[in-house]
Design a protein around this motif. Structure first.
Motif, PDB file in Angstrom:
ATOM      1  N   ALA A 134       0.830  -1.160   0.080  1.00 43.58           N
ATOM      2  CA  ALA A 134       0.114  -0.031  -0.078  1.00 43.58           C
ATOM      3  C   ALA A 134       0.751   1.359   0.080  1.00 43.58           C
ATOM      4  CB  ALA A 134      -0.929  -0.054   1.372  1.00 43.58           C
ATOM      5  N   ILE A 135       0.287   2.233  -0.575  1.00 41.45           N
ATOM      6  CA  ILE A 135       0.862   3.616  -0.646  1.00 41.45           C
ATOM      7  C   ILE A 135      -0.218   4.639  -0.620  1.00 41.45           C
ATOM      8  CG2 ILE A 135       3.026   2.998  -1.959  1.00 41.45           C
ATOM      9  CD1 ILE A 135       1.858   4.180  -4.553  1.00 41.45           C
ATOM     10  N   GLY A 136       0.175   5.816  -0.135  1.00 44.37           N
ATOM     11  CA  GLY A 136      -0.905   6.969   0.067  1.00 44.37           C
ATOM     12  C   GLY A 136      -1.218   7.456  -1.297  1.00 44.37           C
ATOM     13  N   PRO A 137      -2.091   8.800  -1.272  1.00 43.21           N
ATOM     14  CA  PRO A 137      -2.550   9.296  -2.517  1.00 43.21           C
ATOM     15  C   PRO A 137      -1.517  10.064  -3.231  1.00 43.21           C
ATOM     16  CG  PRO A 137      -3.086  10.345  -0.637  1.00 43.21           C
ATOM     17  CD  PRO A 137      -2.353   9.157  -0.080  1.00 43.21           C
ATOM     18  N   GLY A 138      -1.892  10.467  -4.299  1.00 44.56           N
ATOM     19  CA  GLY A 138      -0.962  11.522  -5.241  1.00 44.56           C
ATOM     20  C   GLY A 138      -0.179  10.660  -6.076  1.00 44.56           C
ATOM     21  N   TYR A 139      -0.217   9.280  -6.423  1.00 48.73           N
ATOM     22  CA  TYR A 139       0.686   8.745  -7.398  1.00 48.73           C
ATOM     23  C   TYR A 139      -0.122   8.153  -8.473  1.00 48.73           C
ATOM     24  CZ  TYR A 139       3.921   8.913  -3.618  1.00 48.73           C
ATOM     25  OH  TYR A 139       4.951   9.432  -2.626  1.00 48.73           O
ATOM     26  N   ALA A 140       0.543   7.787  -9.776  1.00 48.01           N
ATOM     27  CA  ALA A 140      -0.258   7.506 -10.749  1.00 48.01           C
ATOM     28  C   ALA A 140      -0.509   5.946 -10.466  1.00 48.01           C
ATOM     29  CB  ALA A 140       0.577   7.656 -12.237  1.00 48.01           C
ATOM     30  N   ALA A 158      10.240   5.648  -5.396  1.00 53.63           N
ATOM     31  CA  ALA A 158      11.161   6.764  -5.006  1.00 53.63           C
ATOM     32  C   ALA A 158      11.248   7.662  -6.334  1.00 53.63           C
ATOM     33  CB  ALA A 158      12.525   6.156  -4.850  1.00 53.63           C
ATOM     34  N   ARG A 159      11.068   7.046  -7.570  1.00 53.53           N
ATOM     35  CA  ARG A 159      11.153   7.795  -8.751  1.00 53.53           C
ATOM     36  C   ARG A 159       9.891   8.622  -8.797  1.00 53.53           C
ATOM     37  NH1 ARG A 159      12.983   2.910 -10.916  1.00 53.53           N
ATOM     38  NH2 ARG A 159      10.825   2.252 -11.567  1.00 53.53           N
ATOM     39  N   ALA A 160       8.754   8.050  -8.358  1.00 57.38           N
ATOM     40  CA  ALA A 160       7.392   8.549  -8.536  1.00 57.38           C
ATOM     41  C   ALA A 160       7.413   9.963  -7.694  1.00 57.38           C
ATOM     42  CB  ALA A 160       6.220   7.726  -8.272  1.00 57.38           C
ATOM     43  N   LYS A 161       8.017   9.650  -6.391  1.00 53.58           N
ATOM     44  CA  LYS A 161       8.136  10.903  -5.289  1.00 53.58           C
ATOM     45  C   LYS A 161       9.159  11.906  -5.715  1.00 53.58           C
ATOM     46  CE  LYS A 161       7.756  11.241  -0.450  1.00 53.58           C
ATOM     47  NZ  LYS A 161       7.946  10.599   1.028  1.00 53.58           N
ATOM     48  N   GLY A 162       9.957  11.367  -6.479  1.00 50.27           N
ATOM     49  CA  GLY A 162      11.192  12.375  -6.821  1.00 50.27           C
ATOM     50  C   GLY A 162      12.272  12.802  -5.825  1.00 50.27           C
ATOM     51  N   VAL A 163      12.450  11.213  -4.996  1.00 53.63           N
ATOM     52  CA  VAL A 163      13.353  11.239  -3.776  1.00 53.63           C
ATOM     53  C   VAL A 163      14.501  10.217  -4.182  1.00 53.63           C
ATOM     54  CG1 VAL A 163      11.917  12.566  -2.356  1.00 53.63           C
ATOM     55  CG2 VAL A 163      11.954   9.989  -2.278  1.00 53.63           C
ATOM     56  N   ALA A 164      15.409  10.054  -3.430  1.00 52.84           N
ATOM     57  CA  ALA A 164      16.393   8.933  -3.340  1.00 52.84           C
ATOM     58  C   ALA A 164      15.660   7.825  -2.583  1.00 52.84           C
ATOM     59  CB  ALA A 164      17.670   9.275  -2.609  1.00 52.84           C
ATOM     60  N   ILE A 165      16.268   6.564  -2.870  1.00 50.80           N
ATOM     61  CA  ILE A 165      15.593   5.267  -2.336  1.00 50.80           C
ATOM     62  C   ILE A 165      15.827   5.550  -0.519  1.00 50.80           C
ATOM     63  CG2 ILE A 165      16.114   2.988  -1.898  1.00 50.80           C
ATOM     64  CD1 ILE A 165      16.349   2.625  -4.924  1.00 50.80           C
ATOM     65  N   THR A 236      -9.238   8.143   0.783  1.00 50.45           N
ATOM     66  CA  THR A 236      -8.131   9.098   1.041  1.00 50.45           C
ATOM     67  C   THR A 236      -7.535   9.230  -0.632  1.00 50.45           C
ATOM     68  OG1 THR A 236      -6.447   7.517   1.651  1.00 50.45           O
ATOM     69  CG2 THR A 236      -7.434   9.056   3.310  1.00 50.45           C
ATOM     70  N   GLY A 237      -7.662   8.005  -1.296  1.00 47.25           N
ATOM     71  CA  GLY A 237      -7.156   8.133  -2.739  1.00 47.25           C
ATOM     72  C   GLY A 237      -5.816   7.312  -2.946  1.00 47.25           C
ATOM     73  N   GLY A 238      -5.396   6.463  -1.824  1.00 51.58           N
ATOM     74  CA  GLY A 238      -4.398   5.761  -1.626  1.00 51.58           C
ATOM     75  C   GLY A 238      -4.445   4.565  -2.514  1.00 51.58           C
ATOM     76  N   GLN A 239      -3.487   3.805  -2.660  1.00 50.95           N
ATOM     77  CA  GLN A 239      -3.421   2.569  -3.656  1.00 50.95           C
ATOM     78  C   GLN A 239      -2.976   1.412  -2.820  1.00 50.95           C
ATOM     79  OE1 GLN A 239      -1.275   2.714  -7.480  1.00 50.95           O
ATOM     80  NE2 GLN A 239      -1.381   4.926  -7.275  1.00 50.95           N
ATOM     81  N   MET A 240      -3.657   0.209  -2.821  1.00 49.62           N
ATOM     82  CA  MET A 240      -3.354  -1.010  -2.304  1.00 49.62           C
ATOM     83  C   MET A 240      -3.649  -2.160  -3.112  1.00 49.62           C
ATOM     84  SD  MET A 240      -5.120  -2.136   1.201  1.00 49.62           S
ATOM     85  CE  MET A 240      -4.644  -3.810   2.360  1.00 49.62           C
ATOM     86  N   GLN A 241      -2.921  -3.239  -2.887  1.00 52.89           N
ATOM     87  CA  GLN A 241      -3.255  -4.543  -3.550  1.00 52.89           C
ATOM     88  C   GLN A 241      -3.023  -5.583  -2.469  1.00 52.89           C
ATOM     89  OE1 GLN A 241      -0.830  -5.258  -7.119  1.00 52.89           O
ATOM     90  NE2 GLN A 241      -1.047  -2.933  -7.684  1.00 52.89           N
ATOM     91  N   GLY A 242      -3.855  -6.612  -2.459  1.00 52.61           N
ATOM     92  CA  GLY A 242      -3.863  -7.716  -1.401  1.00 52.61           C
ATOM     93  C   GLY A 242      -3.993  -9.036  -2.355  1.00 52.61           C
ATOM     94  N   ARG A 243      -3.434  -9.945  -1.694  1.00 50.44           N
ATOM     95  CA  ARG A 243      -3.581 -11.295  -2.267  1.00 50.44           C
ATOM     96  C   ARG A 243      -3.979 -12.149  -1.008  1.00 50.44           C
ATOM     97  NH1 ARG A 243      -0.386 -12.690  -7.082  1.00 50.44           N
ATOM     98  NH2 ARG A 243       1.273 -12.502  -5.747  1.00 50.44           N
ATOM     99  N   LEU A 244      -4.981 -12.996  -0.979  1.00 52.26           N
ATOM    100  CA  LEU A 244      -5.206 -14.001   0.123  1.00 52.26           C
ATOM    101  C   LEU A 244      -4.324 -15.070   0.097  1.00 52.26           C
ATOM    102  CD1 LEU A 244      -9.098 -14.291  -0.150  1.00 52.26           C
ATOM    103  CD2 LEU A 244      -7.945 -12.993   1.488  1.00 52.26           C
TER     104      LEU A 244
END
Length: 327
Positions: A134-140, A158-165, A236-244
């Motif tokens: 999961a990550i928060g909002p604001g990303y493609a 990190a690339r999407a946020k524009g910061v170093a790893i 909130t617009g965040g993204q999440m993926q889950g697999r049982l």
């Protein structure tokens, strides 16, 4: 106005503040047993308090994520009907005390949590583990992928946020099963925030990295908690993926009884919590986002967030209760 719009308006008008009262009541009950070392007692008083408040609501509610199956939980079990029986039909996912161990030890980030959605909108998830990212909002879309490696996901974020790893912080449950995951994340140079319990809070913390310091959540935790976290991210617009994780024939069969036909399916947040969703969480112990319950001589204070998906509204409510009899 059509029927669907009427239902949405009804949820908004009737339930937004009422949900706050539901989690406040459960949080106060649990907070009275903070640091006492008795997880079961703290959970039980929270369950009792939440159920009592839920039954005051003008809803036809069905618990789809609860304390367990009917024969495992005397109250707030999966399939239990709550509410007055009048009003909109809704699905309910709840955890009266998310972080029972945290509360018993008086550690940070114990919460009382609930989500409500229109009937048929919440995933009917079995009580098994779920692999989560999961990550928060604001990303493609596509920044994270549950099938990618930890290194790939962290580099992509990190690339999407524009910061170093090295500027990325990952939240992971501190469990032996996560030893390889922890090693893989540390090998990237990213930081890790290990948490002892409470992965609903862990996922929610990704929604506000500037406040919590957490950018991404990785690892396995309970599937019911995954649905609750997905409800918050929908708001909130965040993204999440889950697999049982259905790794035994018994788990596959149990999931099938709950309507899950594809055991390998990847669920996104909008698959786990569809339509209009309301979410509320009240702090039991102090945490990164919410303050815990405070007991004064003549008052009690609570700190709650209540979210709605259709409007992306985030309300933060700091309440001072002077009518102590209601608790």
């Amino acid at each position: 106005m059509n029927v669907a719009q009427n239902i949405v308006a009804g949820l908004d008008r009737i339930l937004t503040m009422e949900l706050v009262r539901v989690t406040e009541r459960a949080a106060v009950a649990a907070a009275r047993l903070r640091g006492r070392g008795d997880e079961k007692a703290a959970d039980q008083v929270a369950v009792d308090a939440m159920r009592q408040e839920l039954n005051r609501l003008a809803i036809k509610g069905t618990v789809v994520i609860g304390e367990g199956e009917r024969d495992e939980a005397p109250m707030l079990y999966i399939g239990e009907e709550v509410g007055s029986g009048k009003g909109p039909a809704v699905d309910i996912a709840l955890d009266p005390l998310e972080g029972t161990t945290i509360c018993a030890k008086n550690l940070p980030n114990a919460l009382a949590v609930i989500a409500i959605a229109e009937k048929g909108s919440l995933l009917f998830a079995p009580d098994v583990y779920m692999d989560k990212i999961a990550i928060g909002p604001g990303y493609a879309d596509g920044v994270i992928d549950i099938d990618a490696s930890p290194a790939e996901n962290i580099a992509s974020l990190a690339r999407a946020k524009g910061v170093a790893i090295s500027d990325i912080t990952t939240c992971i449950l501190d469990r032996p099963r996560h030893a390889k995951l922890i090693d893989a994340v540390r090998a990237t140079g990213a930081a890790i925030r290990l948490i002892g319990d409470g992965d609903v809070a862990g996922v929610i913390h990704t929604t506000d990295p500037e406040e919590t310091g957490i950018d991404i959540y990785l690892g396995t935790g309970g599937a019911p908690e995954g649905v609750l976290a997905a409800a918050a991210l929908r708001c909130t617009g965040g993204q999440m993926q889950g697999r049982l994780i259905l790794d035994t024939p018994e788990k596959v069969a149990r999931a099938a009884k709950m309507g899950i036909s594809n055991p390998k399916r990847i669920y996104h947040a909008e698959d786990m919590a569809r339509g209009d969703v309301l979410f509320a969480a009240t702090g039991v112990t102090d945490g990164n986002m919410l303050a815990g319950v405070k007991f004064g001589r003549n008052y009690i204070t609570t700190h709650t967030i209540v979210l709605r998906s259709s409007s992306r509204t985030v309300r933060e409510i700091k309440a001072r209760h002077q009518d102590l009899d209601k608790f």
